[in-house]
Design an enzyme around this catalytic site. Structure first.
Site, PDB file in Angstrom:
ATOM      1  N   GLY A 331     -24.042  21.369 -29.767  1.00 44.32           N
ATOM      2  CA  GLY A 331     -24.305  22.639 -29.902  1.00 44.32           C
ATOM      3  C   GLY A 331     -23.348  23.514 -29.074  1.00 44.32           C
ATOM      4  CG  ASN A 335     -17.196  22.529 -20.312  1.00 42.17           C
ATOM      5  OD1 ASN A 335     -17.502  21.290 -20.156  1.00 42.17           O
ATOM      6  ND2 ASN A 335     -17.209  23.147 -21.604  1.00 42.17           N
ATOM      7  CG  HIS A 367     -29.513  25.299 -23.325  1.00 36.50           C
ATOM      8  ND1 HIS A 367     -30.512  24.435 -23.389  1.00 36.50           N
ATOM      9  CD2 HIS A 367     -28.507  24.514 -22.623  1.00 36.50           C
ATOM     10  CE1 HIS A 367     -30.613  23.384 -22.973  1.00 36.50           C
ATOM     11  NE2 HIS A 367     -29.234  23.175 -22.803  1.00 36.50           N
ATOM     12  CD  GLU A 368     -25.021  24.963 -23.352  1.00 36.28           C
ATOM     13  OE1 GLU A 368     -24.718  24.649 -22.287  1.00 36.28           O
ATOM     14  OE2 GLU A 368     -25.612  24.437 -24.236  1.00 36.28           O
ATOM     15  CG  HIS A 371     -26.865  23.744 -18.440  1.00 38.14           C
ATOM     16  ND1 HIS A 371     -27.756  22.873 -17.984  1.00 38.14           N
ATOM     17  CD2 HIS A 371     -27.159  23.413 -19.809  1.00 38.14           C
ATOM     18  CE1 HIS A 371     -28.285  22.148 -18.779  1.00 38.14           C
ATOM     19  NE2 HIS A 371     -27.975  22.429 -20.106  1.00 38.14           N
ATOM     20  CD  GLU A 390     -28.845  19.143 -21.107  1.00 40.42           C
ATOM     21  OE1 GLU A 390     -29.287  20.355 -21.355  1.00 40.42           O
ATOM     22  OE2 GLU A 390     -27.657  18.984 -20.728  1.00 40.42           O
TER      23      GLU A 390
HETATM   24  N1  BES Z   1     -25.154  19.548 -21.912  1.00 41.65           N
HETATM   25  C1  BES Z   1     -25.452  19.838 -23.189  1.00 41.65           C
HETATM   26  C2  BES Z   1     -24.326  19.230 -24.045  1.00 41.65           C
HETATM   27  C3  BES Z   1     -24.376  17.676 -24.375  1.00 41.65           C
HETATM   28  C4  BES Z   1     -25.603  17.214 -25.112  1.00 41.65           C
HETATM   29  C5  BES Z   1     -23.516  16.915 -23.646  1.00 41.65           C
HETATM   30  C6  BES Z   1     -25.449  15.792 -24.934  1.00 41.65           C
HETATM   31  C7  BES Z   1     -23.668  15.646 -23.693  1.00 41.65           C
HETATM   32  C8  BES Z   1     -24.430  14.794 -24.342  1.00 41.65           C
HETATM   33  C9  BES Z   1     -25.738  21.142 -23.405  1.00 41.65           C
HETATM   34  O1  BES Z   1     -26.212  22.044 -22.421  1.00 41.65           O
HETATM   35  C10 BES Z   1     -26.895  21.218 -24.494  1.00 41.65           C
HETATM   36  O2  BES Z   1     -27.719  21.217 -24.255  1.00 41.65           O
HETATM   37  N2  BES Z   1     -26.329  21.602 -25.658  1.00 41.65           N
HETATM   38  C11 BES Z   1     -27.372  21.742 -26.833  1.00 41.65           C
HETATM   39  C12 BES Z   1     -27.802  22.973 -27.241  1.00 41.65           C
HETATM   40  C13 BES Z   1     -28.849  23.573 -26.522  1.00 41.65           C
HETATM   41  C14 BES Z   1     -29.150  25.212 -26.793  1.00 41.65           C
HETATM   42  C15 BES Z   1     -30.200  22.793 -26.824  1.00 41.65           C
HETATM   43  C16 BES Z   1     -26.708  20.794 -28.012  1.00 41.65           C
HETATM   44  O3  BES Z   1     -25.527  20.751 -27.809  1.00 41.65           O
HETATM   45  O4  BES Z   1     -27.487  20.479 -28.817  1.00 41.65           O
HETATM   46 ZN    ZN Z   2     -28.165  21.757 -21.688  1.00 42.97          ZN
END
Ligand code: BES
Ligand code: ZN
Length: 927
Positions: A331, A335, A367-368, A371, A390
């Site tokens: 999603g 970074n 969410h981001e 982080h 997470e």
């Molecule tokens: N750090 C994650 C992205 C990620 C996920 C990197 C799996 C490597 C492996 C990011 O912060 C994240 O959690 N993204 C979610 C969206 C969020 C709103 C739950 C995603 O990509 O689904």
């Molecule tokens: Zn995340």
């Protein structure tokens, strides 16, 4: 605290090489390391301090060249440096140390994704054969075994490397993404996705989260292309070596992990920056999409202020770009200062979006941004701690969005996310939230519903137990103590204990370090816990579900006070204040006392069993429950039915009492249950499922009507959509289908557009009818969408025709023209298609290797998730189980095993009810 008053984090990043989480001493190679695993940990002999990276992507050729000048600290004399590298061609290797320059040789170990640089004696010449023995000892030198003493003295040194690589199409490492511009031409973007362990595919590095360093990035790009990285641009000049190219130099980052580095190069545009208390925030997008950016900017501004205030620490980067990437595996990705998103999660036009789509953008952006502190400023030591990142970002996302739009009642809809977690966590194949991780594949397999949704739910439970202010104070202590450093889970518990004086660690260990969750049963006036399991525990079978938990329980009498208690091994009587409250309506279970709500407020991560009488008492007072309590009552009751521990008739009777006209979540449980009944029904029984659906949902649909009403609640449009979808599909409601078809036809013919809030539901009610020509017009609209959300709505509809040929046609699209970021999700819907699923499954098997090769690794298990509904035919379920057991995924196989167990639970449910549904359903629909 006002945002502007928030202090900077305690250390100055660019000048602090040590500090918390700084280089380890040689005799303590991996301090506090919970699972030192030499095969996946680089030696600690040499620590990175600053990377000076220059990358020059060639978008047309889909290649890149790069140089890295890495300042390191050598902890003890050695002759070699071991780093991570994968899919890179490394040519020049040189080390400057102690006033000398040493040439090095390189030995690559593809399997371990490592490069070992070996340096001979002084004088600048490479000594020794080409890395002879280096590969063999690369692993052996890890974990603190003393490396051979050699010509590199302890102290500072500078490693210089040059390398080349390919801009791949696998959506990880340094990869290419494409889009069609306004003139119809295909354009290229070069972009990065490094988490968990793919920075090593873009530059050689110590690709471990606790090898933090400062990054100074330079991008060499064609004129006409924009370039973005983690920091603001410091300097931009014409490339002296190549006319038509520019050298873009970015400022140094704070000290951070490799997985947070980003580069994006392409024909992209950025909005004007919005100043948020001194932080410039922009949205970066493909040309022509700027009008879809303001909403994300609004959410970002809110989130930055919210978190600055909540954490009490200033935003840790010098700018914030939110970048929409047309091809993106996840999603979004946090970074530092350069957050990347898939387009649907960032670019949205509020006027033509569903409320749920706006909420999705708000969720992801919040969410981001959470982080940036929790994850980027303070980072887990190793990947088993990914839940800290997470789960916390998930928790903060909901807290932030709840403050952004209180009317959305985000904590109520979060109940659905907790439910998604419990649906997996009640399986023998669950796992503890925190779980040992070694290989990159294991790290990638951690990003699942247990990490995010169970972890986030457990944090919410803790926050409510400690009190919101105390919890926040603990979080502030934690972030302040570990800024620029790395942590293990116990560090968070310590800070929360310091803030609260409560035994946080002892309580939380029972939720984080073991799988499963309890069923808290109210029986004869006392509460007792037992493990909840969908499948009865068989002797000899292994299960990751634990035995007992420290359960913070809040109980209340419907008419009176509430109380809290910590449920441990032994049954506990209800507090007298709660048990003794009298029931004005005299309908209580205990003869005169009011019904008791266990899990009052609804934040506990456990199921509640009330028994038939308790259930009946509460069923009569549904309107007196909070929305989340009502949702939990339905979800828990249904879970017990699915587990074979509760009776279907009781659930259906409860469903018959639901008169809510505001909150969609509880209705989601009802429509989900009806959906499963539709899957397990015989053809002869299916009309009875449809009739029951109409009986249960029809009145609400009529009350809400098709048109939004002025002043209606924020969540009503979502409820309306749910009702239209269920009645138009499983309910086979002729009125709903006719109305949907009329709206679809008028919109297709240039009439009024379909209300975005119900468009997906209308499409489902239309595809359910399998009319000639509809597939083609939906496909055409998918190919020419007005915005990213519409593209997804129409694409998804292509998987919902109850028709084998159309499902197969969509399967073919999924392996050809559909972007690989979307195709796995389309496949999962196709597998879940009652009519087309079996044919699609045959094709999945036939094209197995093609699918695995084509789709991003992280989506492989998600692509298969829909197979859990293939429960109507036990032989098919067996086939699915056999095939997926014989063809394990390298990453995410645990999720596949969970899916297979859910399939088995569904098959068992079908076995209990198939052929016998008529009587249960007749009680709902009447004769
Ligand atoms: N750090 C994650 C992205 C990620 C996920 C990197 C799996 C490597 C492996 C990011 O912060 C994240 O959690 N993204 C979610 C969206 C969020 C709103 C739950 C995603 O990509 O689904
Ligand atoms: Zn995340």
């Amino acid at each position: 605290m006002a945002p502007g008053d928030a202090p900077l984090p305690p250390a100055d990043p660019a000048t602090t090489a040590g500090g918390d989480g700084g280089p380890a001493t040689p005799d303590d190679p991996t301090p506090d390391d919970p699972t030192p695993d030499a095969a996946f940990r680089l030696p600690r002999t040499v620590e990175p301090v600053t990377y000076r990276l220059t990358l020059a992507p060639d978008l047309e050729a889909a290649t890149f060249t790069g140089t890295a000048e890495i300042e390191v600290e050598v902890r003890q004399d050695t002759d070699r440096i071991v780093v991570n590298a994968a899919d890179l061609d490394i040519s020049g290797v040189e080390l400057a140390c102690g006033g000398r320059r040493l040439a090095g040789t390189v030995a690559l170990d593809d399997e371990a994704e490592r490069a070992t640089f070996t340096f001979g004696a002084a004088g600048g010449a490479a000594v020794g054969a080409t890395g002879e023995g280096a590969v063999g000892t690369a692993g052996g030198a890890a974990g603190g075994a003393p490396a051979d003493a050699g010509p590199i003295p302890a102290g500072p040194a500078t490693l210089r490397l040059s390398f080349t690589g390919v801009l791949n199409d696998k959506l990880r490492g340094f990869y290419r993404s494409t889009f069609t511009d306004q003139a119809g031409a295909t354009r290229m973007i070069a972009t990065t996705q490094f988490e968990s362990t793919d920075a090593r595919r873009a530059f050689p590095c110590w690709d471990e989260p606790d090898r933090k360093a400062v990054f100074e990035v330079t991008l060499v790009v064609d004129d006409g292309l924009a370039a973005f990285s983690n920091s603001a641009v410091m300097e931009e000049s014409a490339d002296p070596d190549a006319p038509g190219r520019r050298v873009v130099r970015f400022g140094p980052t704070m000290k951070m992990s490799t997985y947070l580095v980003a580069f994006v190069v392409g024909p992209l545009e950025a909005t004007d920056p919005v100043d948020v208390d001194g932080v410039p925030v922009r949205v970066v997008h493909a040309p022509g999409k700027g009008h879809l950016a303001p909403y994300a900017l609004e959410v970002a501004a809110h989130s930055l202020r919210f978190f600055t205030d909540y954490f009490g620490i200033r935003y840790p980067a010098d700018k914030l770009d939110l970048v929409a990437i047309p091809d993106f595996a996840f999603g979004a990705m946090e970074n530092l200062g350069c957050v990347t998103f898939r387009e649907t999660a960032l670019l949205v036009d509020p006027a033509s979006a569903a409320r749920t789509e706006l909420e999705r953008v708000a969720d992801v952006v919040a969410h981001e941004i959470a982080h940036m502190w929790f994850g980027d400023l303070v980072t887990m030591k190793w990947w088993e701690g990914i839940w800290l990142n997470e789960a916390f970002a998930t928790f903060m996302e909901v807290l932030c969005v709840d403050a952004f739009r209180p009317a959305w009642r985000r904590w109520v809809s979060f109940g659905l996310e907790r439910e998604a977690a419990l649906a997996v966590d009640g399986l023998a194949a669950t796992r503890p939230v925190e779980y040992p991780v070694g290989s990159p594949e294991e790290a990638d397999g951690m990003f699942d519903v247990l990490t995010y949704q169970k972890g986030g739910s457990v944090l919410r439970m803790l926050e409510q137990y400690l009190g919101a202010d105390t919890f926040r104070d603990g979080v502030r202590r934690y972030l302040r103590a570990h800024s620029y450093g790395n942590t293990v889970t116990a560090d968070l518990w310590q800070a929360l204990e310091d803030a609260s004086g409560e035994p946080v660690r002892a309580v939380m260990d029972s939720w984080i370090l073991q799988g499963g969750h309890p069923l808290v049963a109210l029986d004869g006036g006392s509460l007792a816990q037992q493990p909840f399991a969908y499948t009865p525990k068989r002797a000899g079978a292994t299960s990751a579900i634990g035995d007992r938990w420290e359960v913070p329980v809040l109980v209340r009498s419907l008419d009176g006070p509430s109380d809290r208690l910590l449920l441990q091994d032994d049954p506990v009587p209800l507090p007298a204040s709660v048990a003794g409250a009298t029931d004005g309506s005299a309908a209580g279970a205990g003869g005169g006392s009011a019904p008791v709500v266990v899990n009052a407020g609804g934040w506990g991560v456990y199921r509640v069993g009330y028994g038939p009488d308790g259930l009946t008492a509460l069923a009569g007072r549904l309107a007196d429950l909070d929305p989340l309590e009502r949702f939990n009552l339905f979800a828990d009751t249904w879970a017990l039915v699915l587990a074979g521990q509760g009776d279907l008739d009781g659930f259906l009777a409860l469903a018959g009492r639901l008169s809510d006209r505001e909150d969609p979540s509880t209705w989601t449980v009802v429509s989900g249950a009806l959906g499963l009944l539709d899957r397990v029904a015989t053809d002869a029984e299916r009309p009875a499922v449809a009739a029951a659906t109409r009986a249960l949902l029809g009145a609400a649909a009529v009350d809400l009507g098709w048109e939004p009403r002025p002043g209606e609640g924020e969540r009503v449009p979502t409820l309306r959509s749910l009702l239209v979808a269920a009645l138009g599909t499983v309910g086979a409601d002729q009125d709903v289908r006719a109305e949907a078809a009329g709206r679809f036809d008028r919109a297709r013919d240039g009439g009024p557009a379909i209300d975005p809030d119900i468009e997906s539901a209308v499409l489902q009610a239309v595809t359910a009818q399998v009319r000639d020509g509809d597939y083609e017009s939906i496909l055409a609209r998918y190919r020419q969408p007005a915005n990213p959300q519409e593209e997804l709505r129409y694409l998804s509809a292509l998987a919902t025709f109850p028709d084998v040929d159309r499902c197969v046609a969509t399967f073919d699209l999924a392996v050809t023209e559909v972007r690989t970021q979307n195709a796995p999700y389309l496949l999962t819907s196709l597998l879940a298609n009652r009519v087309g699923g079996p044919a699609v499954w045959e094709r999945v098997k036939e094209q197995w290797t093609v699918l695995l090769d084509r789709f991003p690794v992280n989506s492989h298990s998600r692509m298969l998730d829909g197979a859990r509904t293939l429960c109507g035919d036990p032989a098919l379920a067996d086939d699915v189980t056999r095939f997926l057991t014989d063809h394990p995924l390298r990453s995410g196989q645990r999720s596949v095993e969970q899916m297979l167990e859910r399939l088995a639970v569904n098959v068992a449910f079908a076995g209990r009810h198939r052929g016998g549904l008529g009587r249960s359903l007749a009680a709902v629909s009447g004769p």
